[in-house]
Design an enzyme around this catalytic site. Structure first.
Site, PDB file in Angstrom:
ATOM      1  N   ARG A 103      16.305  18.955  -8.687  1.00 34.11           N
ATOM      2  CA  ARG A 103      17.157  19.790  -9.554  1.00 34.11           C
ATOM      3  C   ARG A 103      16.357  20.936 -10.167  1.00 34.11           C
ATOM      4  NH1 ARG A 103      19.352  14.647 -10.431  1.00 34.11           N
ATOM      5  NH2 ARG A 103      18.062  14.177 -12.245  1.00 34.11           N
ATOM      6  N   TYR A 137      13.430   1.106 -16.727  1.00 33.67           N
ATOM      7  CA  TYR A 137      12.336   0.872 -17.672  1.00 33.67           C
ATOM      8  C   TYR A 137      11.702  -0.496 -17.365  1.00 33.67           C
ATOM      9  CZ  TYR A 137      13.850   4.848 -20.468  1.00 33.67           C
ATOM     10  OH  TYR A 137      14.154   6.110 -20.894  1.00 33.67           O
ATOM     11  N   ASP A 167       5.545  -1.100 -15.714  1.00 34.86           N
ATOM     12  CA  ASP A 167       5.071   0.255 -15.985  1.00 34.86           C
ATOM     13  C   ASP A 167       3.601   0.420 -15.614  1.00 34.86           C
ATOM     14  OD1 ASP A 167       7.414   1.359 -16.894  1.00 34.86           O
ATOM     15  OD2 ASP A 167       7.055   0.880 -18.975  1.00 34.86           O
ATOM     16  N   GLY A 246      -1.584 -21.741  -9.175  1.00 36.46           N
ATOM     17  CA  GLY A 246      -2.320 -22.113  -7.969  1.00 36.46           C
ATOM     18  C   GLY A 246      -2.218 -23.597  -7.680  1.00 36.46           C
TER      19      GLY A 246
HETATM   20  C1  LIG Z   1      11.889   6.861 -17.583  1.00 36.71           C
HETATM   21  C2  LIG Z   1      13.230   7.486 -17.391  1.00 36.71           C
HETATM   22  C3  LIG Z   1      14.308   6.398 -17.431  1.00 36.71           C
HETATM   23  C4  LIG Z   1      13.460   8.480 -18.545  1.00 36.71           C
HETATM   24  O1  LIG Z   1      14.648   9.176 -18.357  1.00 36.71           O
HETATM   25  P1  LIG Z   1      14.903  10.525 -19.211  1.00 36.71           P
HETATM   26  O2  LIG Z   1      14.326  10.383 -20.556  1.00 36.71           O
HETATM   27  O3  LIG Z   1      16.348  10.834 -19.136  1.00 36.71           O
HETATM   28  O4  LIG Z   1      14.010  11.630 -18.485  1.00 36.71           O
HETATM   29  P2  LIG Z   1      14.215  12.314 -17.048  1.00 36.71           P
HETATM   30  O5  LIG Z   1      13.119  11.915 -16.177  1.00 36.71           O
HETATM   31  O6  LIG Z   1      15.610  12.068 -16.536  1.00 36.71           O
HETATM   32  O7  LIG Z   1      14.065  13.853 -17.427  1.00 36.71           O
HETATM   33  C5  LIG Z   1      15.034  14.445 -18.262  1.00 36.71           C
HETATM   34  C6  LIG Z   1      15.202  15.896 -17.936  1.00 36.71           C
HETATM   35  O8  LIG Z   1      14.105  16.630 -18.489  1.00 36.71           O
HETATM   36  C7  LIG Z   1      13.716  17.605 -17.560  1.00 36.71           C
HETATM   37  N1  LIG Z   1      12.350  18.007 -17.798  1.00 36.71           N
HETATM   38  C8  LIG Z   1      11.268  17.230 -17.882  1.00 36.71           C
HETATM   39  N2  LIG Z   1      10.172  17.969 -18.091  1.00 36.71           N
HETATM   40  C9  LIG Z   1      10.566  19.251 -18.138  1.00 36.71           C
HETATM   41  C10 LIG Z   1       9.892  20.489 -18.329  1.00 36.71           C
HETATM   42  N3  LIG Z   1       8.579  20.560 -18.522  1.00 36.71           N
HETATM   43  N4  LIG Z   1      10.636  21.624 -18.316  1.00 36.71           N
HETATM   44  C11 LIG Z   1      11.966  21.575 -18.124  1.00 36.71           C
HETATM   45  N5  LIG Z   1      12.662  20.435 -17.935  1.00 36.71           N
HETATM   46  C12 LIG Z   1      11.960  19.290 -17.942  1.00 36.71           C
HETATM   47  C13 LIG Z   1      13.919  16.927 -16.229  1.00 36.71           C
HETATM   48  O9  LIG Z   1      13.924  17.849 -15.181  1.00 36.71           O
HETATM   49  C14 LIG Z   1      15.244  16.258 -16.451  1.00 36.71           C
HETATM   50  O10 LIG Z   1      16.284  17.185 -16.271  1.00 36.71           O
HETATM   51  P3  LIG Z   1      17.586  16.878 -15.361  1.00 36.71           P
HETATM   52  O11 LIG Z   1      18.255  15.711 -16.009  1.00 36.71           O
HETATM   53  O12 LIG Z   1      18.379  18.130 -15.449  1.00 36.71           O
HETATM   54  O13 LIG Z   1      17.117  16.561 -13.999  1.00 36.71           O
HETATM   55  C15 LIG Z   1      13.318   8.238 -16.047  1.00 36.71           C
HETATM   56  O14 LIG Z   1      12.430   9.332 -16.078  1.00 36.71           O
HETATM   57  C16 LIG Z   1      13.021   7.352 -14.846  1.00 36.71           C
HETATM   58  O15 LIG Z   1      13.836   6.553 -14.403  1.00 36.71           O
HETATM   59  N6  LIG Z   1      11.807   7.509 -14.286  1.00 36.71           N
HETATM   60  C17 LIG Z   1      11.381   6.804 -13.094  1.00 36.71           C
HETATM   61  C18 LIG Z   1      11.038   5.373 -13.382  1.00 36.71           C
HETATM   62  C19 LIG Z   1      10.005   5.240 -14.452  1.00 36.71           C
HETATM   63  O16 LIG Z   1       8.917   5.752 -14.375  1.00 36.71           O
HETATM   64  N7  LIG Z   1      10.345   4.403 -15.450  1.00 36.71           N
HETATM   65  C20 LIG Z   1       9.411   3.900 -16.416  1.00 36.71           C
HETATM   66  C21 LIG Z   1       9.023   4.833 -17.446  1.00 36.71           C
HETATM   67  S1  LIG Z   1       7.735   4.066 -18.375  1.00 36.71           S
END
Ligand SMILES: CC(C)(COP(=O)(O)OP(=O)(O)OC[C@H]1O[C@@H](n2cnc3c(N)ncnc32)[C@H](O)[C@@H]1OP(=O)(O)O)[C@@H](O)C(=O)NCCC(=O)NCCS
Length: 420
Positions: A103, A137, A167, A246
């Site tokens: 995106r 998470y 994590d 074990g």
């Molecule tokens: C952890 C998680 C649930 C958090 O979700 P979240 O807080 O909604 O964060 P996201 O990763 O969806 O990012 C949110 C938005 O910020 C945006 N963003 C992040 N950094 C950015 C930056 N520097 N500049 C502009 N936009 C940015 C992302 O592009 C995203 O936008 P979109 O929704 O339009 O695509 C999710 O990132 C995830 O499932 N990650 C993979 C699994 C994972 O690592 N989980 C464990 C975490 S400890």
């Protein structure tokens, strides 16, 4: 010289899984550039705050030895800067929600086109399939990876563990994938995509439970307490309480003071090789030769009685006395250490596994240092960066912006407030 000196990492990670991985890369000497949303940063900076106004321990303990750059990767100038970063870096690590990089306009194909040598490493909750779009998470991963269904007591609900296997465990897996891909690049000259799903990482760590799932076809799992208790086995690997995973039976047993101290316990393993010594130590020398006790297989239906008797002995000693008495006999035991005891353990500070770190906003705090020791690449733990602390130096020193061009980028708003 550090092992990964000269390797530049575009660190697009947040929360815990990704930052665990990039912190290791930084400790091994890579230049890790954490790219964060202007004015906001990694959400953990402001989660579980204990010192008002300062970066939280959640953030500081996962982001040592990195540089921080503010960058809005959705702004046009921001995309230009991100493209320059991709050109300059050897590795890009991210753990955004599925599809977030696409995106932003940076799918893997585009990233590879910009820099064919780059290694792009991603953590997602699930691999390809019906759950691939889910946000995940820690505890979701523990449940989906087979850990929760096999943790806890037989008569209780599934349990998640305190160790962050979803994590931090997946971050560790990803780190291995990255250094492996760097090694392969030495030969091929090409980068590649490295992915690790949290479900897969947890399952890998729960491997022995899948072993037991298959062993069930051959009959009851005799080393599980429920065998001696006469409780029938069902179709799936059951929860085994504190039984040893074990072939050597083990239990958590009470020690002196257990009534007041929730951690006055020891782990005690009755390894076959030292059974006779166990019998002597606990005052049961007759078990050395007695039918039903002398041979390991004969003991399996009596584990509750045997460990009950050992516990009568451990309850007369502190957990450290149990250790001191058993260790010289090679009897494997381990005190249940509280986090308080670990935080005060001088031995762990001596090895660098525990460290004290100074921070300009919050003062001194404790952290876990690098648990992996390289004799030729020692780790010095440095504090985590403040949000955007290194934006200007990265723009200039890493990306080569200067003069009017630098002014254009700064005034575009793509890299946050100007910092001196
Ligand atoms: C952890 C998680 C649930 C958090 O979700 P979240 O807080 O909604 O964060 P996201 O990763 O969806 O990012 C949110 C938005 O910020 C945006 N963003 C992040 N950094 C950015 C930056 N520097 N500049 C502009 N936009 C940015 C992302 O592009 C995203 O936008 P979109 O929704 O339009 O695509 C999710 O990132 C995830 O499932 N990650 C993979 C699994 C994972 O690592 N989980 C464990 C975490 S400890």
């Amino acid at each position: 010289m550090k092992a990964l000196q000269g390797i530049k990492v575009l660190d697009f990670t947040h929360v815990q899984s990704g930052p665990t991985c990039t912190q290791l890369l930084a400790w091994f000497g890579a230049d890790v550039i954490k790219v964060e949303r202007p004015g906001v940063g990694d959400a953990t900076r402001k989660q579980l705050v204990d010192v008002p106004g300062a970066d939280s321990l959640y953030f500081t303990m996962l982001n040592h030895n990195k540089r921080s750059m503010e960058l809005n990767s959705k702004n046009e100038t921001g995309k230009e800067v991100l493209t320059r970063l991709i050109e300059e870096c050897d590795v890009l690590v991210e753990n955004f929600a599925p599809g977030a990089l696409d995106r932003m306009g940076f799918p893997w194909e585009r990233i590879q086109e910009i820099n064919p040598r780059i290694i792009m490493a991603s953590i997602k909750g699930f691999g390809p399939g019906k759950y691939e779009d889910c946000k995940v998470y820690e505890n979701v991963a523990q449940c989906a990876g087979g850990s929760a269904s096999t943790t806890g007591f037989l008569d209780g609900p599934p349990l998640v563990t305190g160790a962050q296997i979803g994590d931090s465990g997946t971050g560790l897996h990803l780190c291995l994938g990255i250094v492996t891909a760097l090694f392969q690049r030495e030969t091929t000259g090409r980068g590649q995509k490295v992915t690790c799903a949290m479900q897969d990482g947890v399952l890998n760590l729960s491997r022995v439970k899948l072993r037991d799932q298959q062993r069930l076809d051959a009959g009851p799992l005799k080393e599980y307490s429920q065998f001696g208790e006469g409780v029938p086995f069902g179709e799936a690997t059951p929860r085994a309480g504190n039984d040893s995973g074990g072939g050597q039976p083990g239990r958590i047993l009470k020690c002196k003071g257990w009534e007041q101290d929730p951690n006055a316990y020891t782990y005690f393993i009755i390894q076959a090789a030292v059974w006779e010594k166990v019998c002597d130590v606990i005052g049961k020398p007759e078990w050395k030769t007695q039918d039903g006790y002398a041979k390991p297989n004969e003991r399996l239906d009596k584990l509750n009685e045997i460990f009950g008797t050992i516990e009568q002995w451990t309850m007369t000693k502190s957990k450290f006395e149990v250790m001191d008495i058993c260790n010289p006999h090679d009897i494997p035991v381990g005190p249940i250490l509280s986090m308080k005891e670990i935080a005060e353990d001088e031995g762990l500070f001596a090895t660098g596994t525990m460290v004290k770190v100074d921070h300009p906003e919050r003062g001194e705090y404790l952290s876990v240092g690098c648990p992996i020791k390289l004799s030729d690449s020692p780790v010095e733990v440095e504090r985590s960066p403040l949000l955007g602390e290194h934006t200007n130096e990265i723009l200039q020193e890493v990306l080569g912006y200067s003069g009017d061009d630098l002014g254009r980028v700064i005034s575009s708003g793509a890299v946050g407030e100007a910092k001196t």
